[in-house]
Design a protein around this motif. Structure first.
Motif, PDB file in Angstrom:
ATOM      1  N   ARG A 157      -3.757 -13.107  -2.285  1.00 28.52           N
ATOM      2  CA  ARG A 157      -3.536 -14.244  -0.996  1.00 28.52           C
ATOM      3  C   ARG A 157      -2.237 -13.557  -0.090  1.00 28.52           C
ATOM      4  NH1 ARG A 157      -3.968 -19.258  -2.002  1.00 28.52           N
ATOM      5  NH2 ARG A 157      -2.618 -19.613  -0.122  1.00 28.52           N
ATOM      6  N   THR A 158      -2.292 -12.203  -0.701  1.00 27.80           N
ATOM      7  CA  THR A 158      -1.404 -11.093   0.131  1.00 27.80           C
ATOM      8  C   THR A 158      -0.569 -11.171  -0.708  1.00 27.80           C
ATOM      9  OG1 THR A 158       0.582 -12.347   0.798  1.00 27.80           O
ATOM     10  CG2 THR A 158      -1.441 -12.461   2.171  1.00 27.80           C
ATOM     11  N   ALA A 159      -0.427 -10.822  -1.987  1.00 27.22           N
ATOM     12  CA  ALA A 159       0.811 -10.170  -3.400  1.00 27.22           C
ATOM     13  C   ALA A 159       0.042  -9.298  -3.490  1.00 27.22           C
ATOM     14  CB  ALA A 159       0.557 -10.984  -4.557  1.00 27.22           C
ATOM     15  N   GLY A 160      -1.363  -8.816  -4.559  1.00 30.20           N
ATOM     16  CA  GLY A 160      -0.539  -6.869  -4.168  1.00 30.20           C
ATOM     17  C   GLY A 160      -1.307  -6.277  -5.332  1.00 30.20           C
ATOM     18  N   PHE A 161      -0.696  -7.516  -6.830  1.00 30.92           N
ATOM     19  CA  PHE A 161      -0.030  -6.886  -8.220  1.00 30.92           C
ATOM     20  C   PHE A 161      -1.825  -6.510  -8.844  1.00 30.92           C
ATOM     21  CE2 PHE A 161       3.862  -9.172  -7.204  1.00 30.92           C
ATOM     22  CZ  PHE A 161       4.560  -7.328  -7.707  1.00 30.92           C
TER      23      PHE A 161
ATOM     24  N   LEU B 233       0.299  -1.049  -0.159  1.00 31.60           N
ATOM     25  CA  LEU B 233       0.173  -0.441   0.154  1.00 31.60           C
ATOM     26  C   LEU B 233       1.406   1.419  -0.092  1.00 31.60           C
ATOM     27  CD1 LEU B 233      -3.171  -0.841   2.631  1.00 31.60           C
ATOM     28  CD2 LEU B 233      -3.329  -0.783   0.186  1.00 31.60           C
ATOM     29  N   ASN B 234       0.568   2.131  -0.634  1.00 29.43           N
ATOM     30  CA  ASN B 234       1.375   3.182  -1.036  1.00 29.43           C
ATOM     31  C   ASN B 234       0.453   4.845  -1.109  1.00 29.43           C
ATOM     32  OD1 ASN B 234       4.273   2.457  -1.300  1.00 29.43           O
ATOM     33  ND2 ASN B 234       3.128   0.823  -2.689  1.00 29.43           N
TER      34      ASN B 234
ATOM     35  N   THR C  98      -1.610  -7.687   4.666  1.00 30.30           N
ATOM     36  CA  THR C  98      -0.216  -7.602   3.862  1.00 30.30           C
ATOM     37  C   THR C  98      -0.982  -7.766   2.172  1.00 30.30           C
ATOM     38  OG1 THR C  98       1.201  -9.595   3.978  1.00 30.30           O
ATOM     39  CG2 THR C  98       1.250  -8.265   5.631  1.00 30.30           C
ATOM     40  N   ALA C  99      -1.284  -7.632   1.966  1.00 32.17           N
ATOM     41  CA  ALA C  99      -2.392  -7.351   0.322  1.00 32.17           C
ATOM     42  C   ALA C  99      -1.810  -6.287  -1.100  1.00 32.17           C
ATOM     43  CB  ALA C  99      -3.616  -8.217   0.260  1.00 32.17           C
ATOM     44  N   GLY C 100      -1.977  -5.759   0.094  1.00 34.27           N
ATOM     45  CA  GLY C 100      -1.723  -4.378  -0.330  1.00 34.27           C
ATOM     46  C   GLY C 100      -2.895  -3.746  -1.581  1.00 34.27           C
ATOM     47  N   LEU C 101      -3.825  -4.150  -1.969  1.00 27.89           N
ATOM     48  CA  LEU C 101      -4.668  -3.710  -2.569  1.00 27.89           C
ATOM     49  C   LEU C 101      -6.183  -2.667  -2.179  1.00 27.89           C
ATOM     50  CD1 LEU C 101      -6.002  -7.366  -4.112  1.00 27.89           C
ATOM     51  CD2 LEU C 101      -4.585  -5.697  -5.116  1.00 27.89           C
ATOM     52  N   THR C 102      -6.192  -1.690  -3.376  1.00 28.01           N
ATOM     53  CA  THR C 102      -7.273  -0.667  -2.671  1.00 28.01           C
ATOM     54  C   THR C 102      -7.720  -0.664  -3.115  1.00 28.01           C
ATOM     55  OG1 THR C 102      -6.534   1.828  -1.893  1.00 28.01           O
ATOM     56  CG2 THR C 102      -5.239   0.977  -3.609  1.00 28.01           C
ATOM     57  N   LEU C 103      -9.160  -0.240  -3.234  1.00 23.82           N
ATOM     58  CA  LEU C 103      -9.758   0.609  -3.465  1.00 23.82           C
ATOM     59  C   LEU C 103      -9.348   2.427  -3.321  1.00 23.82           C
ATOM     60  CD1 LEU C 103     -13.037  -0.820  -1.752  1.00 23.82           C
ATOM     61  CD2 LEU C 103     -11.671  -1.425  -4.178  1.00 23.82           C
TER      62      LEU C 103
END
Length: 447
Positions: free
Chosen positions: A273-277, A59-60, A390-395
Motif C-alpha cells: 500500500r505504497t510503503a515499499g519495504f 525506487l532507486n 509510489t510503492a517503490g517495490l521492484t522486480l
C-alpha cells in the motif's frame, strides 16, 4: 516571479512547486560531498533519486546507504518529509512564523494539496498536520531506537531510528542500512512498529483528525468510514491472499515459527500500500502473490495521505457503484449516505485514466528496455504500477534502466504523487466546461 505566480492556477502551482523541490534536491545531490568519492553519480541518477524521494516512492537506481554520504542522506530525508507533507504545508508554516495571514489563493492551493472540501479551516488543518506528523514520527523513532541502539550503537542506532521512522511514516520505502530491510524478517517488534507507522501515514491526516476527535463529534464522517472500511478489507484480503499463495506454499519458510510467519505475511500485505519495504525477495513471490501485489499497489492509500495509487475511496465508490448496479439501484449508497453522481463519475474517470496511463507507460518501457530471460510483460507492468502508486517495490528493472527508461519511470512517479487530476488541470490545462445543450438519448448494446 510574483506576476507569473498570480497568473498560475492552484493545480499549476502545486505541480511546479514539486518540480522546484526536485530541481533543488537534484542540484544538491550532485555536490561531491553528497556521495562517496569512489562512487560515480551521473546527473540523471541524482535527478532520479530526487524524484523518488520527493514523490516518496523509494525506487532507486543506486543503493542509498552505499552511495550517499550522511549529508546526502539528510537531503534525501528532507525531500521525503516535504514530499510527504506537501510543500504547501511548510509554506504555511513559514507564513505563520512571519506573522502574515493566508490570502485566498494560498488557501485554495492548500485545499487542493490536502483534498479538502472547503478552505474555511485550511490554516488550522495545516497546523494540525504538522503537529500530528511530528508526534507520530518522534514516537516511531523512539520505539525503533529500543531495537536499533542496542544493535548499532547510540550514534548510528539513533540516526537509523529517526531516518526509518520518517521513511516508514511517509510510506517512502527508503532503506538507510548497509544490509537490506529483510534482515528484520524475523524481528516482530521492528516489523510491528514499522507497520503502525506505514498505516499511520497511509490513512491520511483528515481520517486521524476524525478518529481523535470522535469523542466530540460522536460519529465519523463518510470519508473516514469509507476509508477505514476499504482499508480493513484490503489488509484482510491481502493477508489471506499471501497466506494461501506464499505462506502455506513455503515462500515465507525462512520465518521462525508460525507467529513470525503470520507477522511477516501481515507486513507483506500492508507494505504494497505504497510503503515499499521488502522483507522477502520479490523474485521468490508466487504468481498469485505477484497478482496480489499489483492489486494492492494499484489501489494504494487514502486521499490527503502520504500514499499513492487510485486511493481507497475511489475503489470503495466503484465497488459501491457495481453493487448498486447489480441490485438495480440508480443511487450509489454507503453507510446510510448517498454519493453524488459527480463523485461517482470522477472516481470512474480516475480509475480508467490510471489504467490507460499504466498501459501506455508499460508499452513504452517494453520498447526501451530489454526483457530478461524467464520474464514476461509483468516485468514492466509491476514496475510501472509500483512507480505510479509510489510503492517503490521492484522486480529488478529499476537498477538496470536505460536513460529513456529512467525518464519514463520518473514521469510515472511524479504523476503518481502529484495526482492525475492535478496534472490534467495544470500541465494539460484541462478545464471543466458546463454546457446547457442536451442531446437525445439512445440505447446501445452492452456486454
Amino acid at each position: 516571479m510574483k506576476k507569473i505566480a498570480k497568473k498560475m492556477t492552484p493545480p499549476q502551482i502545486l505541480t511546479f512547486g514539486f518540480l522546484l523541490i526536485i530541481l533543488v534536491g537534484s542540484l544538491l545531490l550532485t555536490f561531491p560531498w553528497m556521495h562517496h568519492t569512489q562512487i560515480h553519480v551521473p546527473m540523471i541518477d541524482a535527478i532520479f533519486t530526487a524524484v523518488s524521494a520527493t514523490t516518496i516512492t523509494g525506487l532507486n537506481t543506486l543503493p542509498t546507504a552505499t552511495t550517499w554520504t550522511l549529508p546526502g542522506q539528510i537531503i534525501i530525508l528532507m525531500m521525503i518529509e516535504v514530499g510527504a507533507l506537501g510543500f504547501m504545508t511548510f509554506a504555511v508554516m513559514l507564513i505563520t512564523l512571519t506573522g502574515r495571514q493566508l490570502d485566498l489563493k494560498s488557501r485554495m492551493i492548500a485545499q487542493q494539496a490536502l483534498n479538502l472540501q472547503n478552505f474555511s479551516d485550511v490554516h488550522s488543518i495545516l497546523e494540525y498536520v504538522l503537529r500530528l506528523s511530528a508526534i507520530i514520527q518522534i514516537l516511531g523513532a523512539l520505539l525503533l531506537s529500543f531495537d536499533f541502539i542496542p544493535r548499532f550503537g547510540w550514534g548510528q542506532g539513533s540516526y537509523y531510528a529517526i531516518a526509518h521512522s520518517i521513511s516508514a511514516f511517509a510510506n517512502a520505502g527508503f532503506v538507510f542500512f548497509d544490509a537490506p530491510f529483510s534482515q528484520f524478517s524475523n524481528n516482530t517488534y521492528v516489523l510491528i512498529v514499522t507497520m503502525l507507522l506505514i498505516l499511520a501515514g497511509s490513512l491520511g491526516f483528515l481520517v486521524w483528525r476524525d478518529i481523535i476527535s470522535k469523542h466530540k463529534k460522536h460519529h465519523f464522517s463518510l470519508h473516514t468510514r469509507l476509508t477505514l472500511t476499504v482499508s480493513a478489507w484490503l489488509i484482510g484480503l491481502g493477508f489471506i491472499g499471501f497466506l494461501i499463495s506464499d505462506t502455506l506454499t513455503g515462500t515465507f519458510s525462512h520465518s521462525n515459527g508460525w507467529f513470525n510467519q503470520m507477522i511477516d505475511t501481515l507486513f507483506v500485505a500492508i507494505t504494497p500500500r505504497t510503503a515499499g519495504f521488502e522483507i522477502v525477495p520479490m523474485n521468490t513471490i508466487s504468481n498469485a502473490g505477484f497478482m496480489t501485489f499489483v492489486f494492492l499497489m494499484f489501489i494504494g492509500g487514502t486521499p490527503g495521505s502520504t500514499s499513492g495509487g487510485i486511493k481507497t475511496t475511489t475503489a470503495g465508490i466503484l465497488i459501491a457503484q457495481v453493487w448498486a448496479s447489480l441490485r438495480g439501484q440508480d443511487s450509489v449508497r454507503f453507510g446510510e449516505r448517498q454519493f453524488s453522481k459527480k463523485t461517482v463519475n470522477k472516481a470512474l474517470m480516475l480509475a480508467i485514466v490510471a489504467i490507460i496511463f499504466i498501459f501506455l507507460a508499460s508499452f513504452l518501457l517494453s520498447i526501451t528496455e530489454k526483457l530478461p530471460t524467464g520474464r514476461g510483460t509483468e516485468y514492466y507492468v509491476f514496475e510501472v504500477v509500483s512507480a505510479f502508486s509510489t510503492a517503490g517495490l521492484t522486480l529488478g528493472l529499476t537498477p538496470n534502466l536505460s536513460g529513456l527508461g529512467k525518464v519514463i519511470i520518473m514521469l510515472v512517479m511524479f504523476i503518481g504523487r502529484v495526482g492525475l487530476y492535478t496534472v490534467m488541470f495544470s500541465v494539460l490545462n484541462v478545464h471543466a466546461q458546463d454546457t446547457h445543450i442536451e442531446y437525445p438519448e439512445e440505447e446501445v448494446l452492452i456486454g
